[in-house]
Design an enzyme around this catalytic site. Structure first.
Site, PDB file in Angstrom:
ATOM      1  CE  LYS A   1      -0.267  -0.136  -0.930  1.00  0.00           C
ATOM      2  NZ  LYS A   1       0.641  -0.175  -2.114  1.00  0.00           N
TER       3      LYS A   1
ATOM      4  CB  CYS B   1       1.292  -4.124  -1.441  1.00  0.00           C
ATOM      5  SG  CYS B   1       3.027  -4.408  -1.827  1.00  0.00           S
TER       6      CYS B   1
ATOM      7  CD  GLU C   1      -0.276  -2.797  -4.706  1.00  0.00           C
ATOM      8  OE1 GLU C   1       0.728  -3.519  -4.528  1.00  0.00           O
ATOM      9  OE2 GLU C   1      -0.434  -1.698  -4.138  1.00  0.00           O
TER      10      GLU C   1
END
Lengths: 635, 635
Positions: free
Chosen positions: A124, A176, A42
């Protein structure tokens, strides 16, 4: 078989030029090793903890440009990487240009996955805005985008299709926190799988090391992976990143989870490099042997993170030499040993700065430590300047120039103690460090930091507080670990470990008479931890409730029976509790505001993840009621 | 007519006990004045800037309890107030108990407005997570709740119906940012109005003062109110709140907007109190005369905020006395004058600390200033200890105890300069302040803070940096304002204003020879402001682009032609630009991490709203290209 390369790279925050160079080199290496797909973390190009650098449009353009160079390098290999995704035509909630924390999939010089999706990259979904994370300040989440588009976020959670070696593969691309969805009402892995089918999940992360986090990640990820029955690759970066007040190490620990959620491979923590993994994604895939991931909650993990963090921090700020004030006490001894594992002895200078209150005992221990470590050593007493200062302040008349009235200031013994502490750090260590060409360390521990049992511009000063995320008992543990496992000899003299902890600033702190700190570490370490680290932070109301219920030690984790042993009465218990709570919420805050950066290892370190204000100390009405009842019973 | 009371109270952050007491007293007062409705600010019970105190469940319970006492006091009067709304059965994204930033409407001892709404309180829709705000970390927004409930947020934006004097009134209840919806795709005022009808909008806020914000609010609110054709009451608190690194003043300035969006009344800024307003909400309402709100962007507003902020901060931390190091320069002179407007002369002690580098000129000016202010004054020279320190560091041998090799440290002139600065603050001022029973001030300005032109533990030390949100030219403006408008005499000697600014730490900074700081304030103030305050923060790429386009001065706001005057060539311009950029992103960050709290007045102060990391300095590829082209043209 899918030949995959996990690009566990070191990300240098704020340096897209260097990071894209690393990525391009790793792509070459992956290609040479015949990998079909290579994965980077990321925010691999910009870095993650950048403060408000995200507000610089020139920086965003730069990240885009370097991102293009990575896309261009994807000929014959599928390249997955994290970068900022910018929509120059839209704004975020703050009115600035809109930014996404984005997952890019590139192949043959082009981005893939933009079909039936608003952007040529994935976004995300879950933005952590707790702990040290600040995603919401800068980035627009998929949840917000869905709301803006008047869609359910679930509709946007689709896999990315790539063609690899003639076969179409559906990748579940997440970032994540998307893998840590327990507390959210959106579940990216589950949803993408439902919208699938998915052949392989890929979680790219920028996830700092904290004690026990990998163990938890393995539990959380394994469960979801097993439920989906699809393997997952987790790729995390190494290096350090900071948000000013707190420095985080990134351990990488990139991991391969098979379709049963079991771990078949992982990258060495705190070690940059490319790892080649062969994956069998077919239905008839043969079960691979599992591997056991070491526990990451022990003192060895703490040492590893501190060693790595201190080393990387020094190189990040370009510091090659350090000066350490050593008193003959435990904190400075551990600090000296830690830095001696990072720097050559000729780049470490230990300074002992005695006053008349420092015992022969500790002065000899300091000298012994220096000898054991073999670094530079010097003794610069503070007594003369200390006395001069006390006289200068106490004897220089203070006048009112208008009426010529005057008086003299009174230098009390408490004032004198702090004069000594500041003389050591701000006068000697800072000067010595500048002359030596380096910085000086802050050796404060977390127990002291909690209640401000440190002197501002004194022992709280320094370029980094490397031990300030360790409770005092952990400092002792680390001392033993350093002697036994790192040095393999008694580099920290046993007597330093056995000595009563003391500041030695007055006759009341005479170690030879067994006198020392007012903090009773075997109890207060755990009390302070309950104030500070518990997920639902304990307040005097909770502590007193547990005390009256007889479950205090169990709740805070200290030795059973300790409270009864230390406090002869509820009144004494309450007095102690209120004293430290007031310091924690009062002077402790004022001092932490001006404290050096803390090197984080625990689940919660001081700094950006312990937001606090210099507000008045408060005792809840629930606490006051409990206290009244308890005192009445006695009275 | 609706008789309304605006409760512009002082909110003490973290003290629900004190705040609810204030509210109860004001309800009594409102009742005595026959008000039918009384309105208190956002988060009137807990306070707003509390750091992570929101994670203490005992604190949440406490706020709920005190909230109930306010509800109970609403007999015969409608009470509107802000508090935290807790849903103990749900969690937020962090897994902790769910908290809402909530608007409570109470009447006759009960909460009103819960019909056809998920909670008995209204929820803040728009959560600012930019600037100094941190709502997303702690609170669940109405946007998230709508998404969880699988509804459009618009459906939840409904007015609250109350019955007052036999008449049903529909109130549009919103919180702070809900009124600042320009950049959001949800528009609370517009939506509630559409879902109405609405008789009256009420915006309860906890909105800090920053320069020009009220002017902007009046524009933004007026426009929406006029579009809706419904009056709006804006109620904001006074007092100060901080988030550790930055202290914010709250000016209140509660305002009445009529149905045309025009202002008919407002409360005095920085002044707590109840204001009674008669509102005619009937269709045939007669137009009231408008009032003009003073401009809040001038030096008078800055002075007012600084005076209020310094005064409230001292009482918040319980400090009754201050010590100020005065050099005879402008910053310390303004600081001394500012604190002298807050404290009695007997509680202010000015200390002059000369070395041989301090001119007779500035020493005399310092003495003159003390005389003009009539506070305590003393002179404590640093020369002796300074010389002792240089000798102690330079002449104490540094040895290697293992091979007895040794060397001496070299104390350069640069090292000596910082020794002097630290000697003043950490040795003398800190000791004097402790002996005097107070704290010592940090007199740094924003220009110095930007590039770290200060010494850590030296002139950057202190309990509060009251001038650190003023550019150097604003410090001068404030000096003139203090002389002319506050003191009405030349309390700051004219010569201090006219003198070249200098640190006087070496012969190279001799003011009598007109030598001083390396910062050319008339230019660098504006360059630094572009780096730091511009909404889209300027980087060297932007600066160089503007320079080549000949629009630099116009873009950054300094005097036209200044760049050409200061820099003989593009190479000289570039050298200067890179030097300061490196300091701003490098040493400046390291120093700010350990700097005292800054008292905020500008749209962006250092601290929590200027998040930054100790990262490597970066020049974008766009900058490097521009630079190459520019240098080639010349070459």
């Amino acid at each position: 078989m899918l030949r995959t390369a996990l690009g566990q790279m070191e990300v240098i925050p704020g340096r897209p030029d260097l990071n894209s160079r690393t990525i391009l080199d790793m792509i070459e290496e992956a290609r040479a090793q015949k990998a079909e797909i290579v994965i980077f973390p990321e925010m691999a190009i910009p870095g993650y903890l950048l403060g408000d650098t995200w507000e610089q449009r020139a920086f965003l353009r730069d990240c885009e440009e370097y991102g293009k160079s990575v896309v261009a390098a994807s000929r014959g290999i599928c390249v997955l990487f994290g970068n900022v995704g910018v929509d120059w035509n839209k704004t975020g909630d703050d009115g600035r240009v809109r930014k996404y924390n984005a997952f890019f999939v590139a192949q043959n010089g082009r981005l893939v996955g933009g079909e039936k999706y608003p952007y040529p990259f994935r976004i995300k979904t879950l933005h952590p805005n707790y702990r040290e994370f600040d995603d919401t300040r800068h980035f627009y989440s998929l949840r917000k985008l869905a709301q803006e588009m008047d869609m359910a976020v679930e509709e946007l959670l689709q896999p990315v299709a790539v063609e690899i070696s003639g076969r179409c593969l559906k990748l579940g691309c997440i970032l994540c926190e998307d893998g840590w969805s327990e507390e959210y009402n959106v579940k990216p892995i589950e949803t993408i799988h439902r919208n699938g089918p998915v052949d392989l999940f890929i979680n790219i992360s920028a996830s700092p090391f904290t004690l026990g986090k990998n163990n938890k990640r393995n539990r959380v990820f394994s469960k979801q992976v097993a439920a989906a029955g699809v393997p997952l690759l987790y790729v995390n970066n190494v290096g350090i990143q900071n948000n000013g007040k707190t420095v985080y190490t990134f351990d990488g620990y990139s991991t391969v989870y098979d379709a049963d959620g079991e771990i078949t491979d992982y990258c060495h923590p705190f070690s940059a490099g490319l790892k080649i993994v062969e994956l069998d994604l077919s239905a008839s895939a043969k079960k691979r042997p599992c591997v056991t991931v070491p526990d990451d909650r022990d003192i060895a993990s703490i040492y590893k993170a501190l060693h790595y963090g201190a080393s990387k921090f020094l190189s990040a700020i370009g510091m090659k030499k350090v000066v350490i004030g050593i008193s003959g006490g435990i904190d400075s001894a551990v600090s000296a040993c830690l830095y001696s594992t990072v720097l050559e002895p000729e780049n470490v200078l230990l300074v002992n700065m005695p006053s008349v209150f420092n015992s022969r005992t500790t002065r000899d221990l300091a000298a012994g430590l220096a000898q054991n470590l073999g670094c530079w050593y010097t003794v610069m007493p503070i007594q003369e300047v200390f006395e001069y200062t006390v006289k200068q302040i106490g004897r220089t008349p203070v006048v009112n120039p208008n009426n010529n009235s005057e008086f003299n200031l009174n230098v009390s013994s408490f004032v004198s103690e702090n004069i000594q502490a500041r003389d050591r750090s701000a006068r000697i260590l800072a000067g010595v460090a500048a002359a030596f060409g380096g910085g000086f360390t802050c050796n404060a521990n977390k127990s002291e930091m909690t209640v401000g049992y440190t002197t501002l511009y004194g022992d709280l000063a320094g370029f980094l507080a490397a031990l300030a995320d360790l409770w005092k008992h952990q400092v002792y543990e680390l001392a033993l670990y350093l002697n036994e496992h790192i040095y393999g000899r008694e580099v920290i003299p046993r007597k330093i470990i056995d000595l009563v902890p003391s500041a030695e600033l007055s006759p009341e702190q005479d170690v030879d008479q067994g006198k020392g700190d007012p903090i009773v570490y075997p109890y207060h370490d755990y009390l302070f931890r309950a104030f500070m680290e518990h997920w639902n932070r304990a307040t005097p109301e909770d502590i007193l409730t547990w005390y009256t219920q007889g479950v205090l030690e169990e709740q805070i984790g200290c030795r059973p029976g300790l409270a009864a042993q230390l406090f002869s009465s509820p009144a004494a218990f309450i007095e102690d509790l209120e004293k430290w709570w007031k310091l924690y919420c009062g002077m402790g805050v004022a001092k932490r505001i001006q404290a050096p950066p803390v090197l984080a290892v625990s689940r919660r370190a001081y700094g950006f993840d312990h937001r606090e204000a210099q507000n008045q100390v408060h005792f809840t009405s629930g606490y006051q009621k409990l206290k009244r009842e308890l005192m009445k019973e006695i009275g």
